[in-house]
Design a protein around this motif. Structure first.
Motif, PDB file in Angstrom:
ATOM      1  N   MET A 143      40.066  54.228  77.876  1.00 49.38           N
ATOM      2  CA  MET A 143      41.425  54.210  77.337  1.00 49.38           C
ATOM      3  C   MET A 143      41.533  55.137  76.132  1.00 49.38           C
ATOM      4  SD  MET A 143      43.523  51.121  75.428  1.00 49.38           S
ATOM      5  CE  MET A 143      42.551  51.332  73.944  1.00 49.38           C
ATOM      6  N   THR A 144      42.604  55.907  76.086  1.00 49.79           N
ATOM      7  CA  THR A 144      42.888  56.731  74.912  1.00 49.79           C
ATOM      8  C   THR A 144      44.262  56.376  74.379  1.00 49.79           C
ATOM      9  OG1 THR A 144      43.808  58.500  76.297  1.00 49.79           O
ATOM     10  CG2 THR A 144      41.473  58.653  75.722  1.00 49.79           C
ATOM     11  N   THR A 145      44.419  56.534  73.073  1.00 44.93           N
ATOM     12  CA  THR A 145      45.704  56.244  72.434  1.00 44.93           C
ATOM     13  C   THR A 145      46.074  57.389  71.509  1.00 44.93           C
ATOM     14  OG1 THR A 145      44.716  55.080  70.561  1.00 44.93           O
ATOM     15  CG2 THR A 145      45.274  53.756  72.505  1.00 44.93           C
ATOM     16  N   GLU A 146      47.332  57.405  71.135  1.00 50.39           N
ATOM     17  CA  GLU A 146      47.840  58.447  70.247  1.00 50.39           C
ATOM     18  C   GLU A 146      48.986  57.851  69.446  1.00 50.39           C
ATOM     19  OE1 GLU A 146      50.367  62.599  70.873  1.00 50.39           O
ATOM     20  OE2 GLU A 146      49.144  61.810  72.502  1.00 50.39           O
ATOM     21  N   SER A 147      49.000  58.088  68.149  1.00 52.28           N
ATOM     22  CA  SER A 147      50.068  57.555  67.301  1.00 52.28           C
ATOM     23  C   SER A 147      51.292  58.457  67.369  1.00 52.28           C
ATOM     24  CB  SER A 147      49.592  57.425  65.851  1.00 52.28           C
ATOM     25  OG  SER A 147      48.543  56.506  65.746  1.00 52.28           O
ATOM     26  N   TYR A 148      52.451  57.837  67.228  1.00 58.89           N
ATOM     27  CA  TYR A 148      53.716  58.590  67.267  1.00 58.89           C
ATOM     28  C   TYR A 148      54.704  57.900  66.343  1.00 58.89           C
ATOM     29  CZ  TYR A 148      58.103  60.540  69.071  1.00 58.89           C
ATOM     30  OH  TYR A 148      59.334  61.155  69.185  1.00 58.89           O
ATOM     31  N   GLN A 149      55.442  58.673  65.582  1.00 54.52           N
ATOM     32  CA  GLN A 149      56.424  58.108  64.660  1.00 54.52           C
ATOM     33  C   GLN A 149      57.732  57.875  65.397  1.00 54.52           C
ATOM     34  OE1 GLN A 149      55.656  57.288  61.440  1.00 54.52           O
ATOM     35  NE2 GLN A 149      57.637  56.265  61.359  1.00 54.52           N
ATOM     36  N   LEU A 150      57.964  56.615  65.785  1.00 53.19           N
ATOM     37  CA  LEU A 150      59.180  56.262  66.507  1.00 53.19           C
ATOM     38  C   LEU A 150      60.176  55.664  65.523  1.00 53.19           C
ATOM     39  CD1 LEU A 150      60.432  56.048  69.398  1.00 53.19           C
ATOM     40  CD2 LEU A 150      59.599  53.698  69.444  1.00 53.19           C
ATOM     41  N   SER A 151      61.317  56.276  65.357  1.00 49.65           N
ATOM     42  CA  SER A 151      62.308  55.801  64.403  1.00 49.65           C
ATOM     43  C   SER A 151      62.873  54.463  64.838  1.00 49.65           C
ATOM     44  CB  SER A 151      63.451  56.817  64.279  1.00 49.65           C
ATOM     45  OG  SER A 151      64.483  56.306  63.455  1.00 49.65           O
ATOM     46  N   SER A 152      63.049  53.556  63.892  1.00 49.11           N
ATOM     47  CA  SER A 152      63.579  52.224  64.198  1.00 49.11           C
ATOM     48  C   SER A 152      65.096  52.172  64.133  1.00 49.11           C
ATOM     49  CB  SER A 152      63.016  51.204  63.206  1.00 49.11           C
ATOM     50  OG  SER A 152      63.582  51.407  61.915  1.00 49.11           O
ATOM     51  N   ALA A 153      65.721  53.198  63.579  1.00 49.01           N
ATOM     52  CA  ALA A 153      67.186  53.242  63.407  1.00 49.01           C
ATOM     53  C   ALA A 153      67.671  52.122  62.494  1.00 49.01           C
ATOM     54  CB  ALA A 153      67.908  53.181  64.752  1.00 49.01           C
ATOM     55  N   GLN A 154      66.775  51.586  61.664  1.00 47.93           N
ATOM     56  CA  GLN A 154      67.121  50.543  60.694  1.00 47.93           C
ATOM     57  C   GLN A 154      66.671  51.019  59.312  1.00 47.93           C
ATOM     58  OE1 GLN A 154      68.848  47.893  61.008  1.00 47.93           O
ATOM     59  NE2 GLN A 154      68.958  47.573  63.222  1.00 47.93           N
ATOM     60  N   PRO A 155      67.570  51.635  58.546  1.00 47.60           N
ATOM     61  CA  PRO A 155      67.168  52.171  57.238  1.00 47.60           C
ATOM     62  C   PRO A 155      66.551  51.127  56.314  1.00 47.60           C
ATOM     63  CG  PRO A 155      69.321  53.023  57.866  1.00 47.60           C
ATOM     64  CD  PRO A 155      68.973  51.972  58.872  1.00 47.60           C
ATOM     65  N   LEU A 156      67.082  49.912  56.315  1.00 47.59           N
ATOM     66  CA  LEU A 156      66.542  48.878  55.442  1.00 47.59           C
ATOM     67  C   LEU A 156      65.097  48.543  55.836  1.00 47.59           C
ATOM     68  CD1 LEU A 156      68.419  45.720  54.188  1.00 47.59           C
ATOM     69  CD2 LEU A 156      66.045  45.581  54.880  1.00 47.59           C
ATOM     70  N   THR A 157      64.859  48.434  57.134  1.00 43.69           N
ATOM     71  CA  THR A 157      63.512  48.134  57.622  1.00 43.69           C
ATOM     72  C   THR A 157      62.548  49.259  57.288  1.00 43.69           C
ATOM     73  OG1 THR A 157      64.368  46.751  59.418  1.00 43.69           O
ATOM     74  CG2 THR A 157      62.157  47.660  59.704  1.00 43.69           C
ATOM     75  N   GLU A 158      62.976  50.492  57.478  1.00 42.35           N
ATOM     76  CA  GLU A 158      62.128  51.630  57.144  1.00 42.35           C
ATOM     77  C   GLU A 158      61.786  51.631  55.659  1.00 42.35           C
ATOM     78  OE1 GLU A 158      60.777  53.979  59.174  1.00 42.35           O
ATOM     79  OE2 GLU A 158      61.529  52.807  60.868  1.00 42.35           O
ATOM     80  N   ALA A 159      62.763  51.297  54.834  1.00 37.54           N
ATOM     81  CA  ALA A 159      62.524  51.255  53.385  1.00 37.54           C
ATOM     82  C   ALA A 159      61.548  50.142  53.024  1.00 37.54           C
ATOM     83  CB  ALA A 159      63.845  51.062  52.645  1.00 37.54           C
ATOM     84  N   TYR A 160      61.640  48.999  53.718  1.00 32.90           N
ATOM     85  CA  TYR A 160      60.694  47.900  53.481  1.00 32.90           C
ATOM     86  C   TYR A 160      59.277  48.312  53.880  1.00 32.90           C
ATOM     87  CZ  TYR A 160      57.891  43.787  54.566  1.00 32.90           C
ATOM     88  OH  TYR A 160      56.848  42.896  54.652  1.00 32.90           O
ATOM     89  N   ILE A 161      59.134  48.862  55.087  1.00 29.49           N
ATOM     90  CA  ILE A 161      57.809  49.209  55.597  1.00 29.49           C
ATOM     91  C   ILE A 161      57.122  50.239  54.698  1.00 29.49           C
ATOM     92  CG2 ILE A 161      56.586  50.349  57.497  1.00 29.49           C
ATOM     93  CD1 ILE A 161      58.634  49.088  59.408  1.00 29.49           C
ATOM     94  N   HIS A 162      57.853  51.276  54.333  1.00 31.52           N
ATOM     95  CA  HIS A 162      57.253  52.391  53.598  1.00 31.52           C
ATOM     96  C   HIS A 162      57.393  52.251  52.080  1.00 31.52           C
ATOM     97  CE1 HIS A 162      56.608  54.351  57.404  1.00 31.52           C
ATOM     98  NE2 HIS A 162      57.891  54.238  57.709  1.00 31.52           N
ATOM     99  N   ARG A 163      58.023  51.152  51.641  1.00 31.48           N
ATOM    100  CA  ARG A 163      58.161  50.836  50.214  1.00 31.48           C
ATOM    101  C   ARG A 163      58.821  51.983  49.448  1.00 31.48           C
ATOM    102  NH1 ARG A 163      53.230  46.966  48.345  1.00 31.48           N
ATOM    103  NH2 ARG A 163      55.035  45.878  47.515  1.00 31.48           N
ATOM    104  N   THR A 164      59.922  52.487  49.998  1.00 28.98           N
ATOM    105  CA  THR A 164      60.619  53.613  49.383  1.00 28.98           C
ATOM    106  C   THR A 164      61.799  53.174  48.512  1.00 28.98           C
ATOM    107  OG1 THR A 164      61.960  53.844  51.404  1.00 28.98           O
ATOM    108  CG2 THR A 164      59.973  55.212  51.216  1.00 28.98           C
ATOM    109  N   ASP A 165      62.066  51.872  48.454  1.00 28.37           N
ATOM    110  CA  ASP A 165      63.189  51.370  47.661  1.00 28.37           C
ATOM    111  C   ASP A 165      62.730  50.106  46.937  1.00 28.37           C
ATOM    112  OD1 ASP A 165      65.549  50.405  46.602  1.00 28.37           O
ATOM    113  OD2 ASP A 165      66.748  50.799  48.398  1.00 28.37           O
TER     114      ASP A 165
END
Length: 546
Positions: free
Chosen positions: A1-23
């Protein structure tokens, strides 16, 4: 098995800010952060010190034993329930039951719960139990009653089941007959491509259906079969025995309902001031509690605070606060949580170390932080679920053949497809028709001008005539292009198969296709690959090549 990471946008700005601690302003809404190891230790210590504020772990475990046994629980699951009885914390997440488990994201959530629990166990040196909350109390049948499979003809087919006649009650209380299950399994058999695993799959689903009286039951049987060896514990939020244990918490929610409403409203205003949209409706005067109306076939109705008491939405039925408190004490199975009170009930029943949530769920959980405090509780760690895309060997081979990356398929497939077709055009069809079109316009325009100089009314006729001729040139180009592309029909089918497999209906695979398609083709190996894929406490997207 092989895997590969990909940045999939969640379309939720608040969630993205929580995950990446940008706010940093969001720290006031969430408190803990899943990516901070110290927060896991802090939360574990907090749970240990406040065990007397929750329902009895022993009582909860007894209810879960009965339910999971009915769903053919494994020894691993029963052992996990025993750990829960002794006070072990849980990592929990949930979803509404769906036909054949619904879209793949449900499986991804279960995998995330299991992997988050294992990760926490390793860090803390204690047993952390993975727990899946089946939201059987929900009544949105149209959300639960369908799923999609890819047929042998490479078409996306919707499978669904109609709601039986009766009140609009919960999914778990909406009963399906044995004849209905026979028909659904026959429809699934006709839809799935033939494979070496198909006969066994259908046989197993038939066996499960014999003990399934609702979509929730079949959903639980399937999850138990898939994840039993991982010790995943299941619960149905509409289990009447579990509801009895929720009685004290319903009473607290009713006693402090005005304070809870104020907390939701004030937090909602803060979120909007931060510049984010609300992902759950904060309705004025809503009690955020449902009642299964005893006089309307247990129709699930939302309660509103009006005229000093409580009413249904249309004001047809009403109850005093005292009457609802009596229901909470004596008939708690008539009460039900909504999206804003479910987090509180979940934390009352279990020592929740972390809760695994999708992007939209994290966004609406942001509304609940102050409500937890109203009841002397605190929000658990919010753990973003992992997401995955399964790439079959033939799909990966065709992607390589047409020099397509995963990003090409997800972000610019039509453009890449058109470019490939254009590159095959050795006849330069578009270029040659373009030259003819330009030459015609250059030659014909002076004639129109000449006619107009003789009689002005001929200008409009000339323009109309020229437009019609240009349309005929376009039509001839289209037919010529179609005829040329017929030489590449096999290639076009291969390209479209890539799109259908990875980005069906223009959406991520996990939001459309059911896992049964992969169970049918690969047996259990596809699930093993998911369970072995890289895991992050802050979520992420992994491409898993089968």
């Amino acid at each position: 098995m092989t895997t590969e990471s990909y940045q999939l946008s969640s379309a939720q700005p608040l969630t993205e800010a929580y995950i990446h601690r940008t706010d940093s302003r969001l720290n006031t809404l969430f408190g803990y952060h899943s990516g901070c190891e110290q927060d896991w230790e802090k939360r574990a210590n907090s749970l240990h010190n406040n065990s007397n504020t929750r329902a009895s772990s022993l009582d909860v475990a007894n209810v879960l034993r009965l339910y999971n046994k009915r769903m053919n629980a494994t020894e691993e699951t029963m052992s996990a329930i025993s750990s829960l009885a002794e006070g072990s914390p849980v990592v929990i997440g949930g979803q509404q039951a769906g036909l054949w488990t619904g879209p793949l994201l449900v499986i991804h959530k279960a995998v995330s719960i299991i992997k988050a629990a294992k990760s926490a166990s390793e860090q803390l040196g204690i047993t952390v139990v993975p727990l899946f909350w089946i939201a059987g109390e929900d009544h949105d049948w149209d959300e639960a009653n369908h799923t999609y499979v890819i047929t042998s003809d490479q078409e996306l087919r919707k499978l669904s089941v109609a709601r039986p006649e009766g009140a609009r009650t919960s999914v778990s209380r909406t009963l399906l007959s044995s004849d209905t299950w026979v028909r659904l399994i026959e429809e699934l058999e006709q839809s799935l491509p033939h494979s070496e695993f198909k006969p066994q799959l259908l046989e197993q689903l038939t066996d499960m259906s014999k003990g399934s009286y609702s979509l929730s039951d079949m959903f639980a049987h399937m999850l138990s079969h898939l994840f039993g060896r991982e010790g995943l514990v299941l619960l149905d939020a509409d289990d009447p025995e579990l509801r009895k244990l929720e009685s004290p918490m319903f009473s607290r929610m009713l006693e402090h309902n005005d304070e809870l409403e104020s907390a939701y409203v004030s937090t909602g205003e803060a979120i909007k001031e931060f510049g984010y949209a609300l992902q759950a409706e904060v309705t004025a005067s809503s009690a955020n509690i449902f009642l299964f109306h005893p006089d309307r076939g247990e129709e699930r109705v939302l309660l509103y605070k009006r005229n000093g008491g409580y009413e249904d939405r249309k004001g047809i039925s009403s109850w005093t606060k005292e009457e609802l408190l009596q229901i909470a004490a004596e008939r708690p199975q008539l009460l039900s949580n909504n999206v804003l009170t479910r987090p509180l009930m979940q934390d009352y029943l279990f020592p929740v170390l972390g809760t695994v949530l999708g992007p939209g769920e994290i966004a609406y959980w942001a509304l609940t932080g102050e409500a937890f405090k109203v009841l002397g509780m605190e929000m658990p760690i919010l753990v973003p679920r992992m997401s995955f895309t399964l790439v079959e060997g033939i799909v990966a081979k065709n992607m390589e053949k047409y020099d397509l990356t995963f990003a090409d398929v997800m972000e610019r497939f039509d453009a890449r497809k058109e470019k490939w077709l254009k590159d095959q055009d050795s006849l330069a069809i578009a270029e040659k028709f373009g030259i003819v079109r330009a030459n015609f316009e250059a030659s014909y325009k002076p004639l129109v001008d000449l006619a107009a100089s003789i009689q002005q009314g001929l200008a409009k006729l000339g323009d109309t005539n020229m437009t019609k001729i240009l349309e005929q040139i376009d039509y001839m180009e289209s037919k010529t292009t179609d005829a040329h592309q017929k030489q590449f029909e096999a290639s076009i089918r291969q390209l479209e198969r890539i799109r259908l497999a990875l980005h069906p209906s223009g959406k991520p695979q996990e939001r459309v296709v059911t896992m049964v398609a992969y169970w049918n083709r690969y047996g259990n190996s596809w699930l093993h690959n998911l369970l072995e894929a890289p895991y992050s406490r802050t979520g992420g997207h992994e491409i898993v090549y089968l």
